[in-house]
Design an enzyme around this catalytic site. Structure first.
Site, short mmCIF file in Angstrom:
data_model
loop_
_atom_site.label_atom_id
_atom_site.label_comp_id
_atom_site.label_asym_id
_atom_site.label_seq_id
_atom_site.Cartn_x
_atom_site.Cartn_y
_atom_site.Cartn_z
CG ASP A 206 -2.00 0.85 1.63
OD1 ASP A 206 -2.22 0.75 0.37
OD2 ASP A 206 -2.30 1.72 2.24
CD GLU A 260 -1.80 2.29 -3.98
OE1 GLU A 260 -3.28 2.75 -4.03
OE2 GLU A 260 -2.14 2.61 -2.59
O1 TEU Z 1 -4.97 3.47 -1.61
C1 TEU Z 1 -4.05 4.92 -2.28
C2 TEU Z 1 -5.07 6.14 -2.89
O2 TEU Z 1 -3.80 7.16 -2.06
C3 TEU Z 1 -6.10 6.53 -2.98
O3 TEU Z 1 -7.01 6.17 -2.23
C4 TEU Z 1 -5.94 7.05 -4.00
O4 TEU Z 1 -6.17 8.38 -3.60
C5 TEU Z 1 -7.40 6.90 -4.75
O5 TEU Z 1 -7.16 5.37 -5.16
C6 TEU Z 1 -7.47 7.50 -6.19
O6 TEU Z 1 -8.43 7.09 -6.97
C7 TEU Z 1 -3.98 3.01 -0.32
C8 TEU Z 1 -5.44 2.17 -1.09
O7 TEU Z 1 -5.91 0.99 -2.20
C9 TEU Z 1 -7.20 2.29 -0.14
O8 TEU Z 1 -8.00 1.82 0.02
C10 TEU Z 1 -6.84 3.21 1.06
O9 TEU Z 1 -7.62 4.25 1.61
C11 TEU Z 1 -5.27 4.20 1.32
O10 TEU Z 1 -4.10 2.87 0.77
C12 TEU Z 1 -4.61 4.41 3.03
O11 TEU Z 1 -4.20 3.27 2.93
#
Ligand code: TEU
Ligand code: CA
Length: 557
Positions: A206, A260
């Site tokens: 993440d 990610e």
């Molecule tokens: O996501 C990272 C993140 O920044 C996303 O929420 C992004 O802003 C969004 O996909 C834009 O389209 C990760 C996880 O996948 C997410 O579910 C979490 O909320 C976030 O990290 C925090 O852990």
């Protein structure tokens, strides 16, 4: 097994197809309205039937669920709502018996504020855990800098006990860990080994580029205030930490890792994935899922030539030492059919399969998100009360409560972009709540479950079968995995036609991204070249010079 194909070193994770499970929404086995591990065990035949090689499980760890498990309270416990460690072990064994590997979510840029490390850290300035997090004193002029949380508001929270501020790039309940502290890194490598020793096959990481913070924490410049991830990512030590992680935690195991890469540019991608550097195997790039977002983050319409250009750009950015991923959705994005396809009843299955054909024939490991394999669509939101996502709620306060945006405009945008579209329960059958639960689901099922569900998919609906056929095709031909990519019609507004070639094999993939028939001069003569796969039935004779509405064809040249 040859060592290399088309210049690429063969690795199982390059040849794999991955299926993502969001456990809260997958299958509820005990009627409490929340998906659980036993529910996943019961549905392994559905996953196995697709022919996928790997499951990525979104967080299954103990969490107070401020952000549905992306806020972890104990990295070594299973979330009680999801079951027990015995259930986890059984799930892992069941998947392995079915020939499917399991990767889990590593969420270590931040923890929950209810993690014991943070509970200790906040108590006093000289607590041994103080430096596990990022604290700054209050100088009386408000927060230490102008950083904003990805989920709206300041990224700093003043804490009662000491009067200092702590940093949270996401929710206030997700304090950022201080990776510059070697003790924190040791804890992370330890918990990684805990799960690897159980037999998990790797990690999805993440927001991993955020772990190293830019020295001095300078203010966000005006021009990137709407996209702060480009300052939060790529701190100076991120590559040292990832190399250390590989040495300390991953090296002895046969793993796959996918980061990610929020805030990572294409030019920076090789720094994370070049196999000579010993960092990550793959990353997720955000270009495809940001194709319909404006500079303000709100929905905007998109054009096929811009979309196609992404794949050509990605292909050029990596040489044979880097390996890409392909994904069009996950638990943070709306549904594929509603977003890139056409979710009107007459086109939704065809367009779901156009996207499946693209996903499963690109260069890069494909990631399928649960529900896409049965053609699930966006939820028709009409009221803020229907949402669960803390991000939506924060935006509502910031935009609607302040009077800057009307409720109608807010809902219109969220109907395009909300993360909750993909979090509604998996639609298994036409039973109440789509067969997801016998109780009340934590998030309402999409009202279209009587028409779109896995049971129907097994009988009539072509989407699940199409996914399985495409996965089998990818597994049968090395060119589908390792072949060169070339876009034949980069400027065409409705057609996406490309080839995948190795020295021994060539395929042409021809996709119509519109409901209208489109003439196409590039289609090969079907007398000489077989159609290996199509989303129109064989009885509907194909026209050699035209693609029908949302038609997908794969030719073996
Ligand atoms: O996501 C990272 C993140 O920044 C996303 O929420 C992004 O802003 C969004 O996909 C834009 O389209 C990760 C996880 O996948 C997410 O579910 C979490 O909320 C976030 O990290 C925090 O852990
Ligand atoms: Ca349950």
């Amino acid at each position: 097994m040859t060592e290399t194909i088309n210049g690429y070193t063969r690795r199982w994770w390059k040849e794999a197809v991955v299926y993502q499970i969001y456990p809260r929404s997958f299958m509820d086995s005990n009627g409490d309205g929340i998906g659980d591990l036993r529910g996943i065990i019961d549905k392994v035949p559905h996953i196995k039937g697709l022919g996928v090689d790997v499951v990525w499980l979104s967080p299954h760890f103990d969490s107070p669920n401020a952000d549905n498990g992306y806020d972890i309270r104990d990295y070594r416990q299973v979330m009680a709502e999801f079951g027990t460690m015995a259930d986890f072990d059984e799930l892992l064994a069941t998947l392995h018996d079915a020939g499917i590997r399991l990767i889990v979510d590593l969420v270590v840029n931040h923890s929950s504020d209810e993690h014991v490390w943070f509970a200790e850290s906040r108590t006093s300035r000289d607590n041994p855990y103080r430096d596990y997090y990022i604290w700054r004193p209050d100088d009386g002029n408000g927060p230490p800098n102008n950083w904003t949380s990805i989920f709206t508001g300041s990224a700093w929270q003043k804490d009662e006990a000491t009067g200092d501020y702590y940093l949270h790039l996401f929710a206030t309940k997700q304090p950022d860990l201080n990776w510059d502290n070697p003790a924190v890194r040791g804890e992370v490598y330890d918990l990684m080994r805990f799960w690897l020793d159980k037999g998990v096959d790797g990690f999805r990481m993440d927001v991993i580029p955020f772990i190293s913070k830019v020295p001095g924490l300078p203010d966000l410049p005006e021009d990137i205030r709407a996209k702060p991830q480009f300052l939060y990512a790529n701190g100076p030590r991120v590559h040292d930490y990832l190399q250390e992680m590989r040495r300390e935690a991953l090296e002895p195991y046969d793993t796959m890792t996918v980061g990610e890469a929020f805030g990572v540019t294409l030019a920076q991608t090789p720094l994370f994935v070049d196999d000579r550097r010993g960092e990550l195997d793959m990353i997720f790039q955000f270009d495809t899922v940001e194709i319909d977002r404006g500079a303000d983050g709100k929905w905007k319409s998109w054009f096929l030539p811009d979309f196609k250009a992404i794949f050509a750009r990605h292909d050029a950015a990596l040489d044979t030492h880097g390996w890409p991923t392909a994904f069009f959705s996950n638990h943070d994005n709306p549904r594929i059919v509603s977003r890139y396809g056409d979710d009107r009843p007459q086109w939704r299955e065809k367009s779901a399969l156009v996207m499946a054909a693209l996903l499963l024939t690109l260069k890069g490991t494909p990631f399928i998100y649960q529900g896409d394999e049965i053609g699930m669509t966006n939820y028709p939101f009409t009221d803020i009360a229907q949402f669960d996502d803390l991000w939506v709620k924060g935006m509502w306060r910031q935009e609607v409560d302040s009077g800057r945006v009307t409720p109608e405009a807010f809902l219109a945008n969220q109907n395009k972009v909300s993360r909750d579209h993909s979090r509604t329960p998996m639609q298994w059958s036409s039973a109440p709540n789509g067969g997801f639960t016998t109780g009340t689901p934590w998030l309402a099922a999409n009202p279209n479950f009587p028409e779109i569900n896995a049971d129907r998919a097994a009988e009539t609906n072509e989407v699940y079968r199409g996914y399985a056929e495409l996965i089998a095709l990818r597994h049968a031909y090395p060119a589908m995995v390792y072949g060169d990519y070339a876009d034949l019609l980069p400027d065409h507004p409705h057609l996406f036609v490309f080839t995948r070639r190795t020295a021994d094999e060539s395929f042409m993939i021809a996709l119509n991204f519109s409901a209208d028939a489109q003439p196409c001069e590039r289609l090969p003569d079907t007398g000489a070249h077989a159609i290996s796969w199509s989303n129109y039935s064989a009885s509907e004779a194909p026209d050699a010079s035209t693609l029908r509405g949302w038609e997908a064809r794969i030719y073996k040249l």
